[in-house]
Design a protein around this motif. Structure first.
Motif, mmCIF file in Angstrom:
data_model
loop_
_atom_site.group_PDB
_atom_site.id
_atom_site.type_symbol
_atom_site.label_atom_id
_atom_site.label_comp_id
_atom_site.label_asym_id
_atom_site.label_seq_id
_atom_site.Cartn_x
_atom_site.Cartn_y
_atom_site.Cartn_z
ATOM 1 N N ARG A 288 -1.803 13.242 5.387
ATOM 2 C CA ARG A 288 -1.573 12.836 6.779
ATOM 3 C C ARG A 288 -1.589 11.318 6.902
ATOM 4 N N LEU A 289 -2.549 10.709 6.241
ATOM 5 C CA LEU A 289 -2.695 9.257 6.326
ATOM 6 C C LEU A 289 -1.458 8.552 5.776
ATOM 7 N N TYR A 290 -0.821 9.155 4.780
ATOM 8 C CA TYR A 290 0.358 8.542 4.156
ATOM 9 C C TYR A 290 1.651 9.077 4.757
ATOM 10 N N GLY A 291 1.522 9.907 5.791
ATOM 11 C CA GLY A 291 2.727 10.400 6.450
ATOM 12 C C GLY A 291 3.580 11.326 5.598
ATOM 13 N N ARG B 232 -5.409 17.001 2.283
ATOM 14 C CA ARG B 232 -4.676 17.049 3.539
ATOM 15 C C ARG B 232 -4.881 15.755 4.332
ATOM 16 N N PHE B 233 -6.110 15.281 4.301
ATOM 17 C CA PHE B 233 -6.413 14.010 4.965
ATOM 18 C C PHE B 233 -5.527 12.897 4.394
ATOM 19 N N HIS B 234 -5.455 12.861 3.076
ATOM 20 C CA HIS B 234 -4.668 11.826 2.406
ATOM 21 C C HIS B 234 -3.188 11.933 2.777
ATOM 22 N N ARG C 124 0.825 -1.216 0.000
ATOM 23 C CA ARG C 124 0.000 0.000 0.000
ATOM 24 C C ARG C 124 0.854 1.258 0.000
ATOM 25 N N ARG C 125 2.014 1.163 0.622
ATOM 26 C CA ARG C 125 2.916 2.310 0.635
ATOM 27 C C ARG C 125 3.414 2.665 -0.765
ATOM 28 N N GLU D 60 -9.072 19.819 1.963
ATOM 29 C CA GLU D 60 -9.170 18.932 3.122
ATOM 30 C C GLU D 60 -9.047 17.464 2.717
ATOM 31 N N ASN D 61 -9.625 17.125 1.563
ATOM 32 C CA ASN D 61 -9.467 15.760 1.073
ATOM 33 C C ASN D 61 -7.991 15.445 0.855
ATOM 34 N N LEU E 216 -14.293 10.232 -2.788
ATOM 35 C CA LEU E 216 -13.945 11.456 -2.072
ATOM 36 C C LEU E 216 -14.945 11.675 -0.946
ATOM 37 N N ASP E 217 -14.551 12.476 0.046
ATOM 38 C CA ASP E 217 -15.507 12.914 1.054
ATOM 39 C C ASP E 217 -16.101 14.222 0.556
ATOM 40 N N ARG F 288 -5.025 13.381 -5.796
ATOM 41 C CA ARG F 288 -4.869 12.737 -4.497
ATOM 42 C C ARG F 288 -4.047 11.457 -4.608
ATOM 43 N N LEU G 146 -16.185 17.491 2.620
ATOM 44 C CA LEU G 146 -14.962 18.237 2.891
ATOM 45 C C LEU G 146 -14.579 19.023 1.640
#
Ligand SMILES: Nc1ncnc2c1ncn2[C@@H]1O[C@H](COP(=O)(O)OP(=O)(O)OP(=O)(O)O)[C@@H](O)[C@H]1O
Ligand SMILES: [Mg+2]
Lengths: 265, 326
Positions: free
Chosen positions: B103-106, B99-101, B76-77, B96-97, B88-89, B148, B92
């Motif tokens: 953060r989730l992937y570091g 930014r969420f992504h 997955r990485r 924000e979509n 998508l959300d 994204r 948001l």
């Protein structure tokens, strides 16, 4: 592990973003309990008293912690159910394909739900004076801490159920057959005294919300008023009993919710 | 070049249905690899297995050397993915979509800032970054999903029918971008489509039908495999024309549907010579080069477009439409 914590925080953050955005939802979630409190509470306290209640405690004052409990119950379950929406609208796939452990996603969701519920409770507490309820600073802090604990348990429970559900219809059934009885049997509307029929008393004892509402009453009433209420069984358990039950439930249910979510996806 | 996706005898069944049937292929790093096939061929199922969202029934799949079953998080990485259905959300904003992504992937904050600027600009969404995704058109949502998918610098980008439902300009723009991206960053692109004209953009294509890979080659080689081009001639005396072609060029021409049909490897250079040699007997000349549609037809006996949807497929398509509308 840091990866997991980071993911948990991210999932949590999204719950907060969405909460801040959805004002209609806040209005609805606060409006419903307030309506209960004002119509049922005022209606009943205008015509009936509570057996054994100390002076100054009318039905509205008795019911208020129950209404806070109701708001916590509904908001928690609603937060958990957003997993079903996320699946329906495809967003869950975005989360599941990310390089993060499933437990972090589930815990982030549960903690996010608990935080949102606590924020919702703040609104309800701010509105308390308008219903003639007087709050102390200590009581408010205590109520918010209890709200978080209770909500963590309920959101995790909702998550465990929602993980298995694929449709909103299924959830509606669940709502009618479980959530409403959970509320009615919690002692929110009437106290769990020895006058209640034995079978119902048994059900009330296994309803987790009973301990939440009871703990909230501990936070609202103090001193001699509390003592009179305890004697009349309007506050049923010891505060530490309530907290022990809630903490145990939170731990157990968040483990179950996390496991159910991981297994289902 | 080295293999980045290695699939060996991959099989996935759903009850009675064998969605992916002993499929084997490899994708080279930096390649644009296309999966071409009709509805229900098994394209999305294969992608979901490669993206670790679905376990295979049997066979193996490795991505950047990692087994999709045993090292799911590592796999997955390495990947970015744009799903066939929206993901998508919509409550948001675009930002924000992203930014969420990130953060989730570091993705570190400064890298996120630079890269999201870049990608939003490239996708023509820079001025809408603070709008709720719910207010976006289908094409804008698609472009945001592609942005994204690229945000965390994946080594392989999966695009499951990335351009379905988009207008021709947007489709062309996305293709330009995908190619530029591959040239600039060397990312491997694995995409599915049932648009034949889009498959032409790929370096190599696997044609998949009923869960099996029936052909795998470059678009040009697949078409060459059909025996090349066809020239159609019309004229008053087709039989006489055929005789003269045989005599002067040694060509075997046949009469069909009131025209003369000549099969050849390279129509573009033969046609002028025919006209110079026997031009007086020709009223019209038409050149037809084989399309991937012809390739598909010759391999499966069906045209890709008039494949009848099975009941489940049409239900799925319906559900998708319903979802897209919201
Ligand atoms: N979760 C599932 N449960 C049952 N059957 C499934 C499932 N997913 C896919 N299938 C079946 O597997 C087969 C392949 O489906 P798949 O989605 O991979 O096709 P596809 O090539 O992506 O088609 P399309 O072009 O319509 O997207 C179909 O027959 C489909 O009905
Ligand atoms: Mg598909």
């Amino acid at each position: 592990m840091t990866n997991g914590l980071n993911a948990m925080y991210t999932i949590w953050l999204r719950e907060i973003w969405r909460f801040v955005r959805e004002r209609e939802r806040i209005v609805g979630m606060v409006g419903q309990p307030l309506l209960y409190l004002l119509i049922i509470g005022k209606g009943i306290s205008a015509t009936m008293g509570i057996r054994g209640a100390p002076a100054g405690v009318d039905y509205v004052t008795f019911m208020y912690p129950g209404i806070v409990g109701m708001s916590i119950l509904f908001t928690s379950i609603f937060s958990a159910v957003s997993v079903i929406w996320d699946r329906e609208f495809g967003f869950l796939k975005e989360v599941l394909v990310a390089p993060v452990p499933r437990w972090a996603v589930a815990l982030g969701k549960a903690l996010g739900g608990a935080t949102v519920t606590t924020l919702q409770t703040v609104i309800l507490l701010v509105l308390a004076p308008f219903a003639g309820i007087r709050l102390t600073v200590g009581g408010v802090v205590e109520m918010l801490a209890l709200a978080f604990l209770l909500s963590l348990a309920l959101t995790s429970f909702g998550l465990a159920v929602a993980s298995r559900m694929t449709s909103m219809q299924g959830f509606q059934m669940f709502m009618n057959f479980l959530i409403m009885p959970l509320f009615f049997l919690s002692g929110a509307m009437f106290p769990l005294t020895d006058r209640v029929p034995a079978w119902m008393r048994a059900l009330m004892h296994v309803d987790p919300l009973t301990y939440g509402v009871d703990a909230l009453r501990h936070a609202l009433y103090t001193g001699p008023v509390l003592e009179v209420m305890r004697a009349a069984q309007l506050v049923r358990f010891d505060l530490w009993t309530d907290i022990a039950v809630l903490a145990g439930l939170s731990l157990a249910l968040s483990a179950i919710g996390t496991a159910a979510f991981s297994r289902a996806s | 070049m080295s293999a980045i996706v290695e699939v060996d005898q991959l099989t996935r069944t759903f009850g009675e249905v064998t969605a992916v049937d002993h499929v084997s292929f490899t994708v080279q790093e930096g390649e644009i690899f296309g999966f071409l096939g009709p509805n229900g061929a098994g394209k999305s199922t294969t992608i979901q297995i490669l993206a670790t969202l679905l376990p295979p029934t049997s066979g193996t799949a490795r991505l950047a050397g990692f087994d999709v079953r045993k090292h799911a998080v590592e796999v997955r990485r390495q990947i970015g993915i744009v799903f066939q259905d929206p993901s998508l959300d919509s409550r948001l904003t675009a930002e924000e979509n992203l930014r969420f992504h990130a953060r989730l992937y570091g993705v570190p904050a400064d890298v996120y800032r630079r890269r999201s600027e870049e990608l939003l600009a490239m996708m023509g969404l820079a001025d809408r970054r603070r709008s709720l995704v719910a207010t976006f058109s289908g094409g804008m949502k698609r472009r945001l999903e592609i942005a994204r998918g690229l945000l965390h610098h994946p080594r392989v980008l999966f695009l499951d029918e990335p351009t379905v439902g988009l207008d021709p300009q947007t489709r062309a723009a996305i293709w330009d971008y995908v190619k530029r991206l591959r040239d600039e960053t060397g990312v491997t692109i694995f995409m599915t489509t049932h648009y034949l004209d889009e498959a032409e953009h790929c370096d190599r294509i696997a044609i998949i039908d009923h869960g099996r890979v029936v052909a795998l080659d470059t678009p040009a080689a697949l078409k060459r495999g059909l025996g090349g081009d066809v020239i159609y001639l019309r004229g008053p005396d087709l039989a006489g024309l055929a005789a003269r072609l045989k005599q002067e060029f040694g060509l075997d021409a046949e009469v069909a549907d009131g025209r003369l049909v000549i099969r050849t490897a390279d129509a573009a250079s033969l046609a002028p010579r025919i006209l110079a040699g026997v031009g007086t007997g020709v009223e019209s000349l038409e050149i037809k080069q084989p399309t991937l549609d012809d390739v598909f037809l010759s391999l499966t006996g069906r045209a890709i477009r008039d494949e009848e949807a099975s009941p489940t497929d049409s239900v799925r398509a319906h559900a998708r439409m319903w979802r897209n509308r919201r």
